[in-house]
Design a protein around this motif. Sequence first.
Motif, PDB file in Angstrom:
ATOM      1  N   SER A 482      -1.504  -4.691 -13.158  1.00  0.00           N
ATOM      2  CA  SER A 482      -2.013  -3.444 -12.570  1.00  0.00           C
ATOM      3  C   SER A 482      -3.527  -3.533 -12.482  1.00  0.00           C
ATOM      4  N   PHE A 483      -4.091  -2.777 -11.563  1.00  0.00           N
ATOM      5  CA  PHE A 483      -5.540  -2.669 -11.472  1.00  0.00           C
ATOM      6  C   PHE A 483      -5.882  -1.338 -10.825  1.00  0.00           C
ATOM      7  N   THR A 484      -7.141  -0.955 -10.901  1.00  0.00           N
ATOM      8  CA  THR A 484      -7.610   0.305 -10.318  1.00  0.00           C
ATOM      9  C   THR A 484      -8.581   0.005  -9.184  1.00  0.00           C
ATOM     10  N   THR A 485      -8.356   0.646  -8.050  1.00  0.00           N
ATOM     11  CA  THR A 485      -9.190   0.394  -6.873  1.00  0.00           C
ATOM     12  C   THR A 485     -10.531   1.109  -6.995  1.00  0.00           C
ATOM     13  N   SER A 486     -11.413   0.830  -6.047  1.00  0.00           N
ATOM     14  CA  SER A 486     -12.728   1.486  -6.040  1.00  0.00           C
ATOM     15  C   SER A 486     -12.607   2.983  -5.800  1.00  0.00           C
ATOM     16  N   GLU A 487     -11.439   3.418  -5.276  1.00  0.00           N
ATOM     17  CA  GLU A 487     -11.200   4.853  -5.071  1.00  0.00           C
ATOM     18  C   GLU A 487     -10.502   5.487  -6.262  1.00  0.00           C
ATOM     19  N   GLY A 488     -10.338   4.722  -7.338  1.00  0.00           N
ATOM     20  CA  GLY A 488      -9.726   5.262  -8.555  1.00  0.00           C
ATOM     21  C   GLY A 488      -8.215   5.321  -8.517  1.00  0.00           C
ATOM     22  N   ILE A 489      -7.584   4.548  -7.647  1.00  0.00           N
ATOM     23  CA  ILE A 489      -6.123   4.543  -7.524  1.00  0.00           C
ATOM     24  C   ILE A 489      -5.553   3.375  -8.320  1.00  0.00           C
ATOM     25  N   LYS A 490      -4.642   3.649  -9.237  1.00  0.00           N
ATOM     26  CA  LYS A 490      -3.990   2.590 -10.010  1.00  0.00           C
ATOM     27  C   LYS A 490      -2.842   2.023  -9.180  1.00  0.00           C
ATOM     28  N   LEU A 491      -2.890   0.713  -8.953  1.00  0.00           N
ATOM     29  CA  LEU A 491      -1.852   0.035  -8.183  1.00  0.00           C
ATOM     30  C   LEU A 491      -1.168  -1.017  -9.046  1.00  0.00           C
ATOM     31  N   ASP A 551       2.264  -2.944  -4.270  1.00  0.00           N
ATOM     32  CA  ASP A 551       2.670  -1.730  -3.553  1.00  0.00           C
ATOM     33  C   ASP A 551       1.505  -0.749  -3.523  1.00  0.00           C
ATOM     34  N   GLY A 552       1.031  -0.431  -2.337  1.00  0.00           N
ATOM     35  CA  GLY A 552      -0.077   0.506  -2.202  1.00  0.00           C
ATOM     36  C   GLY A 552       0.398   1.936  -2.032  1.00  0.00           C
ATOM     37  N   ARG A 553      -0.521   2.797  -1.701  1.00  0.00           N
ATOM     38  CA  ARG A 553      -0.196   4.205  -1.479  1.00  0.00           C
ATOM     39  C   ARG A 553       0.817   4.352  -0.343  1.00  0.00           C
ATOM     40  N   GLY A 554       1.717   5.314  -0.501  1.00  0.00           N
ATOM     41  CA  GLY A 554       2.770   5.538   0.474  1.00  0.00           C
ATOM     42  C   GLY A 554       4.099   4.936   0.064  1.00  0.00           C
ATOM     43  N   GLY A 571      -0.783   3.658   8.025  1.00  0.00           N
ATOM     44  CA  GLY A 571      -1.509   2.398   8.102  1.00  0.00           C
ATOM     45  C   GLY A 571      -2.912   2.428   7.551  1.00  0.00           C
ATOM     46  N   ASN A 572      -3.510   3.579   7.422  1.00  0.00           N
ATOM     47  CA  ASN A 572      -4.905   3.664   7.004  1.00  0.00           C
ATOM     48  C   ASN A 572      -5.064   3.384   5.506  1.00  0.00           C
ATOM     49  N   LEU A 573      -4.435   4.223   4.671  1.00  0.00           N
ATOM     50  CA  LEU A 573      -4.550   4.035   3.217  1.00  0.00           C
ATOM     51  C   LEU A 573      -3.833   2.769   2.767  1.00  0.00           C
ATOM     52  N   GLU A 574      -2.726   2.439   3.431  1.00  0.00           N
ATOM     53  CA  GLU A 574      -1.983   1.236   3.068  1.00  0.00           C
ATOM     54  C   GLU A 574      -2.862   0.000   3.247  1.00  0.00           C
ATOM     55  N   ALA A 575      -3.589  -0.064   4.367  1.00  0.00           N
ATOM     56  CA  ALA A 575      -4.475  -1.201   4.628  1.00  0.00           C
ATOM     57  C   ALA A 575      -5.626  -1.250   3.630  1.00  0.00           C
ATOM     58  N   LYS A 576      -6.194  -0.098   3.336  1.00  0.00           N
ATOM     59  CA  LYS A 576      -7.278  -0.055   2.342  1.00  0.00           C
ATOM     60  C   LYS A 576      -6.822  -0.643   1.016  1.00  0.00           C
ATOM     61  N   ASP A 577      -5.592  -0.310   0.614  1.00  0.00           N
ATOM     62  CA  ASP A 577      -5.115  -0.773  -0.689  1.00  0.00           C
ATOM     63  C   ASP A 577      -4.826  -2.273  -0.700  1.00  0.00           C
ATOM     64  N   PHE A 606       2.785  -4.702  10.609  1.00  0.00           N
ATOM     65  CA  PHE A 606       1.819  -3.674  11.011  1.00  0.00           C
ATOM     66  C   PHE A 606       0.696  -3.565   9.989  1.00  0.00           C
ATOM     67  N   CYS A 607       1.055  -3.511   8.692  1.00  0.00           N
ATOM     68  CA  CYS A 607       0.037  -3.375   7.645  1.00  0.00           C
ATOM     69  C   CYS A 607      -0.818  -4.634   7.543  1.00  0.00           C
ATOM     70  N   THR A 608      -0.225  -5.798   7.834  1.00  0.00           N
ATOM     71  CA  THR A 608      -1.009  -7.034   7.875  1.00  0.00           C
ATOM     72  C   THR A 608      -2.119  -6.921   8.919  1.00  0.00           C
ATOM     73  N   LEU A 609      -1.767  -6.469  10.122  1.00  0.00           N
ATOM     74  CA  LEU A 609      -2.756  -6.346  11.200  1.00  0.00           C
ATOM     75  C   LEU A 609      -3.799  -5.285  10.876  1.00  0.00           C
ATOM     76  N   MET A 610      -3.345  -4.159  10.321  1.00  0.00           N
ATOM     77  CA  MET A 610      -4.289  -3.092   9.963  1.00  0.00           C
ATOM     78  C   MET A 610      -5.237  -3.559   8.863  1.00  0.00           C
ATOM     79  N   SER A 611      -4.730  -4.333   7.911  1.00  0.00           N
ATOM     80  CA  SER A 611      -5.548  -4.811   6.792  1.00  0.00           C
ATOM     81  C   SER A 611      -6.569  -5.849   7.261  1.00  0.00           C
ATOM     82  N   MET A 612      -6.145  -6.729   8.180  1.00  0.00           N
ATOM     83  CA  MET A 612      -7.061  -7.747   8.696  1.00  0.00           C
ATOM     84  C   MET A 612      -8.119  -7.151   9.623  1.00  0.00           C
TER      85      MET A 612
END
Length: 731
Positions: A482-491, A551-554, A571-577, A606-612
């Motif tokens: 597990s880790f915590t993102t810069s937005e404070g989300i534990k993934l 596994d990201g948000r959503g 696709g927005n938050l998923e790509a960020k994560d 889709f998330c691959t393209l959004m993330s890249m």
Amino acid sequence: MNKLLAMCAALLMASSALAVQKLDIKSIVDGEFRTKGISGMIPIQGTDQYAEITEGGKKIVQYSFKTGKQTAVLFDVNNTMGDKIDQVDGYIPSPDGKRMIILTQRKAIYRRSYTAVCYIYTIASRKLERLSDGGPQQVPTWSPDGQQIAFVRENNIYLVKLLYDNAESQVTQDGKFNEIINGIPDWVNEEEFSFNKALCFTADGTQICWIKYDESKVKSYSLQLFQGMDPVRKEYADYPGLYTYKYPNAGEDNSKVSAWSYDIKSHQTRQLQVPLDADGYMPRIIPTTDPAKILVYTMNRHQDALNIYQVNPRSTVAQLLIKESVPKYVKEEVLSNVIVGKNSILLPSDRDGYMHLYLYNMTGQVQRKIGDGNYDITAVYGMNEQTGDVYYQAAALNPHDRQIYVSHRNGKIERLTDREGVNHAVFSGDYSYFVNTWSDYNTPYVYTLRNNDGKQLQVLEDNAELKKKVAQAGFASRVPFSFTTSEGIKLDGWMLKPVDFDPNKKYPVIMHQYSGPGSQQVLNQWGAGSSGGYAYDDYLTQQGYIVVCVDGRGTGGRGAEFEKCTYLHLGNLEAKDQVETALYLGKLPYVDKNRIGIWGWSYGGFCTLMSMSEGRGVFKCGVAIAPPTSYRYYDSIYTERYMRTPKENPEGYDDNAITRAGKLHGALLICHGVADDNVHPQNTFEYAEALVQADKDFKENYYTNRNHGIYGGNTRNHLFRQVADFFQKNL
């Protein structure tokens, strides 16, 4: 001394690495590491017996839940009177247990729909006879007394009466391809509400009730088909052909749905007066034990309200029984997990922020709530109305674990499984026993027989041979982190390292994800993660990569707030994560931050393209398989559940892979089946054009006549080799 120990350890590691069997993609896709299981298992109503298909589809055998031992051979292809068949593709026991519908020559239509040549088999006499001579059938359905069978052929409903020498009659006359469908859902309802049958008998067998779909005003999509190979389509040898079917994009017209009844004795057809918005849905029609009542579910187009109506098929009058209304949307799996009993209805709901169960009586009053913690109930196995016991699966220990529980009438809850990991259950018809399927990240499926206290009685299958094969092949262990993102989300995620991992080296990383609403790839079970099959991840580690899944948000298992936070902006938050995951991994001492790749299939593509294209150039390369590149091109029910319509939410729709094409960072391979009825190749064609106009280099592979699964012949082997070779070249 320390140097000597280090040298010995290095030699041991080298020798063990040499002993490992090198994996190859062909053996993986051909199923060399496939687990053994129980095929076609069906509990026999009201008993402690179950039946399953054995010996490669040659027999249907009855077993005891109590002992796990065979108690009878119900069907044997080599021991029938009358007609003869080669293989069983499926079977449907009659309610009285005296007969079976035997399904053969099964041919898929879409994901859940298929045709089959069906037979009626009488167990006592071993008599086998065709259900109909008029052509293959869909959704054959027994009447409650086992004396009639309804089925669908070419969009019309037919009835066979066993007491009248299997006399066949046609119930509906208006069915027509791409216009009117009776008794089975259209493409989008089948795909997104997860069902393939929209008809039932009343409890006394005097009436057939069904949903009619008028898709005449739904816009069509045409898939181009070619001669191809394996199989060869000779009709397209000189010119390609088209398969044209009705597919409503987001915001477009859907089928008009209505509910109907047919009186078998009087031959009278009636439309049921079920209240419904002009653009609403009917995702289920369900029988009850009361001859004067069936249940019809309806939903509004936004899918944030589910109504369950009690309908009299003779008077046609409908009465609202239950209204389920929750913020954002009612999850699709609610429909599949509703249990209708004789005196009660069990309804899943995340109205309190987590998926729990609510028990209603048949007048629509809540009697009891099941589940009261910060965890999701993830499957419902049934309820014993006599004792009040409700059996279910829940992520109560943590979001990545699944255990089986029973909730008693007095509110006491007992856990029936004893090993952390993921457990599934099939209960006997009398709820005295269940077959438990357990696995964890590093243990293949183990099937055990248990009583309803959870006590293990017998091991039915432990996949011991596969365990040996996996050990010989040098499979690595998935390690959760597990880790915590810069937005404070534990993934949460898991990591797979090469078996000869050296912490002093820096490794390239391949990230795999799906990321779609409510999905989970980070589950403590065998086969977790990869679209390429479990062994494919190990193949990649043998090529020198670390494989990671997060596994990201959503995604699911963490309650409604975490899952539904992507609402209106897929696709927005998923790509960020996924980008945050790459940034986290890049800081690990054994990861080369300049050699991180990402891939996924369907939503994962889709998330691959959004993330890249997220803006932070962390990925050196990526592979997108069958990606929806703009949700304006995807179907109405799925897309609008999470995004509403393009007219209502243009901003959400306009942030997509195509509009982000100019920001693509890293080498890209995109793959698509040309006959994909789900995510149309239009998505990749339009995205490729956007990349060309943005002057972005990329590679693309198209697969002739292949659907969303991209399989058949050598196709899957070729596809996965392209993925591996692309990463090898670019990482």
